[in-house]
Design an enzyme around this catalytic site. Structure first.
Site, mmCIF file in Angstrom:
data_model
loop_
_atom_site.group_PDB
_atom_site.id
_atom_site.type_symbol
_atom_site.label_atom_id
_atom_site.label_comp_id
_atom_site.label_asym_id
_atom_site.label_seq_id
_atom_site.Cartn_x
_atom_site.Cartn_y
_atom_site.Cartn_z
ATOM 1 N N ASN A 7 0.868 -1.177 0.000
ATOM 2 C CA ASN A 7 0.000 0.000 0.000
ATOM 3 C C ASN A 7 0.906 1.228 0.000
ATOM 4 O O ASN A 7 1.478 1.583 1.022
ATOM 5 C CB ASN A 7 -0.879 -0.047 1.260
ATOM 6 C CG ASN A 7 -1.852 1.104 1.327
ATOM 7 O OD1 ASN A 7 -1.846 2.002 0.468
ATOM 8 N ND2 ASN A 7 -2.683 1.112 2.348
ATOM 9 N N ARG A 91 -2.687 -2.103 -3.375
ATOM 10 C CA ARG A 91 -3.892 -1.309 -3.137
ATOM 11 C C ARG A 91 -3.806 -0.068 -4.030
ATOM 12 O O ARG A 91 -2.855 0.713 -3.943
ATOM 13 C CB ARG A 91 -3.945 -0.886 -1.677
ATOM 14 C CG ARG A 91 -5.138 -0.039 -1.401
ATOM 15 C CD ARG A 91 -5.064 0.613 -0.067
ATOM 16 N NE ARG A 91 -6.283 1.377 0.145
ATOM 17 C CZ ARG A 91 -6.402 2.305 1.064
ATOM 18 N NH1 ARG A 91 -5.390 2.583 1.861
ATOM 19 N NH2 ARG A 91 -7.523 2.960 1.197
ATOM 20 N N HIS A 180 -12.793 2.978 0.152
ATOM 21 C CA HIS A 180 -12.839 1.917 1.177
ATOM 22 C C HIS A 180 -13.598 0.694 0.655
ATOM 23 O O HIS A 180 -14.137 -0.090 1.441
ATOM 24 C CB HIS A 180 -13.557 2.374 2.471
ATOM 25 C CG HIS A 180 -12.871 3.456 3.231
ATOM 26 N ND1 HIS A 180 -13.553 4.526 3.785
ATOM 27 C CD2 HIS A 180 -11.569 3.641 3.548
ATOM 28 C CE1 HIS A 180 -12.704 5.312 4.407
ATOM 29 N NE2 HIS A 180 -11.488 4.811 4.287
ATOM 30 N N ARG A 241 -10.958 15.439 7.847
ATOM 31 C CA ARG A 241 -11.732 15.879 6.675
ATOM 32 C C ARG A 241 -13.116 16.339 7.099
ATOM 33 O O ARG A 241 -13.747 15.723 7.965
ATOM 34 C CB ARG A 241 -11.875 14.743 5.661
ATOM 35 C CG ARG A 241 -10.582 14.295 5.039
ATOM 36 C CD ARG A 241 -10.874 13.323 3.895
ATOM 37 N NE ARG A 241 -9.679 12.637 3.462
ATOM 38 C CZ ARG A 241 -9.511 11.313 3.510
ATOM 39 N NH1 ARG A 241 -10.487 10.540 3.932
ATOM 40 N NH2 ARG A 241 -8.391 10.787 3.103
ATOM 41 N N GLU A 385 -8.252 -5.120 5.341
ATOM 42 C CA GLU A 385 -8.093 -4.800 3.923
ATOM 43 C C GLU A 385 -6.917 -5.554 3.296
ATOM 44 O O GLU A 385 -6.986 -5.952 2.140
ATOM 45 C CB GLU A 385 -7.922 -3.284 3.763
ATOM 46 C CG GLU A 385 -9.242 -2.554 4.016
ATOM 47 C CD GLU A 385 -9.093 -1.051 4.185
ATOM 48 O OE1 GLU A 385 -8.664 -0.621 5.270
ATOM 49 O OE2 GLU A 385 -9.415 -0.317 3.247
#
Ligand code: AMP
Length: 404
Positions: A7, A91, A180, A241, A385
């Site tokens: 990743n 990813r 996601h 965010r 993940e």
């Protein structure tokens, strides 16, 4: 087969080596500050101590080289040679409309990912560098791309179109994509499995509440809506965010603060969310929870605004699917923060949900929180993940071997 999951961020690289048969993590680690000085690699074998080495990593290729070195190291390594790595899963943040599922990487795929760079200018170029580095160092190993956006490609037009002039969608592909996806897919699949039901027969709402956070509506096994949009900025209030806001705020604040639109978007990404809302207290829910317990009003207001937004999305997606069977919490906050789950749960009375406090007090494990016989099942499912990427990678390698 051992599968390396990679990743890549703009200045970081996270990795896990997973034995696909036992699904055990053999080793994992992180390269930080790539290309910005002071870089370091932290490596942890499954049955050993974490080791951190300060090494110069000018670019991601250096990082990949150090990862391979650590994995095969005499002391902290977990394989004898790179030949024991059967495939690499990457990813990839944005697959645009080009990728609705994972793919084996070749030059055509590389070009198509590059064409999505516009949509994720910070992430996709870093992802591509990671792939190129792996291809350079291990040219014979199969690389697979697993996209954060792919699972949400089943969203219908009514869910993904913005109320904007249609030409922007046609010209620039400005639409909602969602992120996601690997986690929403993994968690909804596992929720069905735990209930002994087929995912195709269920309406599931997944609340992925981590530093980045999104909710998805998974109906009959497919994502039909999700809270993030063109970028991960839309939707829930997150760690830093903002999530949803009136777009007119941007020009209003640019004028008041004498800043550019890009600077404002930076503030929306990095200084807003619970960090901004708590007046800079913290983006970490452990700190916020502690402060709220100590009576800090800003922390209390922040947590209330956070849970309220999650509850509103759950309500919206219940309407979108004309009902809901399962609500699943996951990721750092969803798995560990009982207070946030309880606060969201307080809004779910209209669904007949009541949560068992002793079950809700558990942390980081698969558990059903709702009373037995409850019409809607509320559960916690830890996401994974990396494992999902390893499974996808194995599936594609096997398909290829079978000539599919
Ligand atoms: P993630 O991005 O999934 O790693 O999630 C990060 C968020 O999870 C941070 O806000 C953490 O505060 C929160 N988190 C992780 N562990 C805990 C915990 N034990 N209790 C409360 N919040 C936690």
């Amino acid at each position: 087969m051992n599968i390396l999951v990679i990743n890549c961020g703009s200045s970081s690289l996270k990795y896990q080596l997973i034995d696909s048969e036992s699904e055990k993590v053999l080793a994992k680690g992180l390269c930080e500050r790539i290309g910005i000085g002071g870089s370091a690699i932290t490596h942890q074998p499954a049955d050993g101590e974490k080791v951190t080495s300060q090494v110069e990593m000018k670019e991601h290729t250096d990082a990949v080289r150090y990862v391979m070195e650590k994995l095969t190291d005499e002391k902290v390594g977990v394989v004898r040679s790179l030949d024991e790595i059967g495939a690499i899963g990457h990813r990839i943040v944005h697959g645009g409309e080009k990728f609705a599922s994972s793919v084996v990487i070749d030059d055509t795929v590389m070009k198509a990912i590059e064409e999505c760079n516009d949509l994720a200018p910070l992430h996709n170029p870093a992802n591509l560098i990671g792939i190129n580095s792996c291809r350079a160092i291990m040219p014979d190993v199969t690389n697979v791309a697993v996209f954060d956006t792919a699972f949400h490609q089943t969203m219908p037009k009514k869910a993904y179109l913005y109320g904007l002039p249609y030409a922007y969608y046609e010209k620039y592909k400005v639409r909602r994509y969602g992120f996601h996806g690997t986690s929403h897919d993994f968690v909804s699949r596992r929720a069905a499995e735990l209930l002994g039901k087929d995912r195709k027969d269920l309406k599931i709402i997944v609340c992925h509440l981590g530093n980045g956070a999104s909710v998805s509506a998974v109906k009959n096994g497919q994502s039909v809506d999700t809270s993030m949009g063109l970028t991960p900025l839309e939707g829930l209030i997150m760690g830093t965010r903002s999530g949803d806001l009136d777009p007119a705020i941007i020009s209003f604040l640019c004028e008041k603060e004498q800043i550019t639109a890009q600077e404002m978007v930076d503030i929306l990404n990095k200084k807003s969310g619970v960090l901004g809302l708590s007046d800079g207290l913290s983006s970490d829910f452990r700190d916020l929870g502690q402060a709220a317990e100590n009576g800090n009003q800003k922390a209390i207001d922040t947590l209330e605004a956070y849970a309220y937004r999650v509850a509103k999305y759950v309500g919206a997606y219940t309407a979108a699917m004309n009902g809901v069977d399962v609500i699943a919490f996951t990721a750092g906050i969803g798995e560990n923060n009982a207070r946030v789950r309880e606060m969201v749960g307080e809004y779910l009375g209209y669904l007949g949900v009541s949560m068992i406090p002793e079950k809700n007090a558990l942390r980081g494990e698969e558990v059903i929180l709702s009373e037995e016989g409850s019409k809607v099942t509320v559960m916690v499912i830890p996401t994974n993940e990396e494992l999902a990427i390893a499974r996808e990678t194995l599936r594609l390698v096997r398909d290829r071997e079978a000539g599919k």
